[in-house]
Motif scaffolding. Structure first.
Motif, short mmCIF file in Angstrom:
data_model
loop_
_atom_site.label_atom_id
_atom_site.label_comp_id
_atom_site.label_asym_id
_atom_site.label_seq_id
_atom_site.Cartn_x
_atom_site.Cartn_y
_atom_site.Cartn_z
N ILE A 1 6.85 35.31 27.47
CA ILE A 1 6.49 33.91 27.67
C ILE A 1 7.35 33.07 26.74
CG2 ILE A 1 4.13 34.43 28.43
CD1 ILE A 1 3.16 33.67 25.62
N GLN B 1 4.71 28.20 25.51
CA GLN B 1 3.51 28.83 26.08
C GLN B 1 2.73 29.58 25.01
OE1 GLN B 1 5.79 30.97 29.00
NE2 GLN B 1 4.93 29.76 30.70
N ALA C 1 0.07 25.88 36.42
CA ALA C 1 0.02 25.24 35.10
C ALA C 1 -0.79 23.95 35.16
CB ALA C 1 1.44 24.95 34.61
#
Length: 80
Positions: A8, A12, A66
């Motif tokens: 990630i 994040q 998201a």
């Protein structure tokens, strides 16, 4: 539970740490599991990546996961 390794972004990772530090989640794993549940729900509804839902009465709009997770987080904070 099976272990999976993913990569990630630093942004994040910081968001996950922030969610745990603010007390909304007990661990980073809990945050990721919640995100995957939301992704799975969106995928089943056909909302993931703008796919058209099989049931036209289902919510759509092609929102990314998201955005959905951010909405979920905001609702989680309001109800806490």
């Amino acid at each position: 539970m099976p272990m999976v390794t993913v990569s990630i972004s630093p942004l994040q990772a910081a968001g996950i740490r922030d969610a745990v530090d603010q007390g909304g989640y007990a661990s980073s794993s809990e945050v990721v599991r919640e995100a995957l549940r939301l992704w799975d729900t969106a995928r089943k509804l056909g909302e993931y990546r703008g796919e058209v839902p099989a049931d036209e009465s289902a919510p759509s709009g092609g929102r990314c996961v998201a955005d959905m997770f951010a909405d979920h987080e905001a609702e989680h904070r309001r109800s806490a």
